[in-house]
Design an enzyme around this catalytic site. Sequence first.
Site, mmCIF file in Angstrom:
data_model
loop_
_atom_site.group_PDB
_atom_site.id
_atom_site.type_symbol
_atom_site.label_atom_id
_atom_site.label_comp_id
_atom_site.label_asym_id
_atom_site.label_seq_id
_atom_site.Cartn_x
_atom_site.Cartn_y
_atom_site.Cartn_z
ATOM 1 N N SER A 142 0.810 -1.226 0.000
ATOM 2 C CA SER A 142 0.000 0.000 0.000
ATOM 3 C C SER A 142 0.841 1.273 0.000
ATOM 4 C CB SER A 142 -0.973 0.025 1.192
ATOM 5 O OG SER A 142 -2.161 -0.629 0.858
ATOM 6 N N GLU A 267 5.343 -3.645 -9.168
ATOM 7 C CA GLU A 267 5.159 -4.696 -8.167
ATOM 8 C C GLU A 267 3.872 -5.466 -8.414
ATOM 9 O OE1 GLU A 267 3.389 -3.170 -4.209
ATOM 10 O OE2 GLU A 267 4.629 -1.513 -4.917
ATOM 11 N N GLY A 273 -6.819 -5.146 -2.663
ATOM 12 C CA GLY A 273 -7.979 -4.664 -1.924
ATOM 13 C C GLY A 273 -9.290 -5.075 -2.575
#
Length: 307
Positions: A142, A267, A273
């Site tokens: 995140s 990445e 989510g």
Amino acid sequence: MLDLTNKKIALLMGGPGSERKVSLKTAESVAEALRTKGANVVEIDVTGPDFEVPADTFIAMNLIHGTFGEDGQIQSILEQRGIRYTGAGVEGSRIAFDKTLSKQRFIAAGAPTPRSQTYLLDGSQPLEISLPLVVKPPREGSSVGVHICHHQAEFEAAIEDAKKFGKDTLIEDYVAGKELTVGILGDQVLPVIHIEPVEGFYDINNKYPWMSGTGKTNYHCPANLSPEVTKAVQDAALKAFRSCGTEVYGRVDVMLRDSDQAPFVLEINTIPGMTSSSLLPKAAKAVGIEFPDLCVRIIELSLAARP
């Protein structure tokens, strides 16, 4: 489609990492969706390795973002206990979560990725990347601890912050361009999403404004790209995803360089989510996959990957 009527599904949520609040929000959305499919949902707040899963659980749905959930730890525990679970396996999770390891796989597979170095925070080695550059912890999610540095003072502050996360950090060339993300569901590559923060870059505040009270981001799905560029981005994302041995589903973050429209993979998120503002559900909806069906599909693919 798999019938989940009365099947007990354990939602593993929370976790001990920095993305705990996001995971709890994800679990709220998934629990509601699975209950519309008739599933018997059991929510389990995981704070460490001593969590309990009911003996008659059909499958455990791993919804823990970041540390412990995406790095192979919880996958290893579940396998030792003989509990089926969703998402990538132990090794795929471990490699994808570690940005240094995954970058090595990207390069070996020919997936384009920004030039980088692993930089020791004691200053005992020369810096090989010139400003502007990006400093990011190798094993956080995140965008936690990520800094874009245009000046030396910003770089020095970023290095001090990086010390909170370990003894080394990943330093990458800064790619000026569009922030994109590509969802992958089995062998299906979902539409590209263009992520456009109103200010700054796509950090944790812009990702989850409901959590921080600040930040705002516009999403364009599908992204306004030519068919050729769209294909190049999707191909790069899929190549990177497969290079790490990741399974079932995920989301690959890509920068599209303004100067020549070249994609660079940043990445892989193996537990992306699944909140109301999350990107994988947006991309799935764009091709007609509603949220409850997406949850079922993830379970189906997980059972196929590890029968």
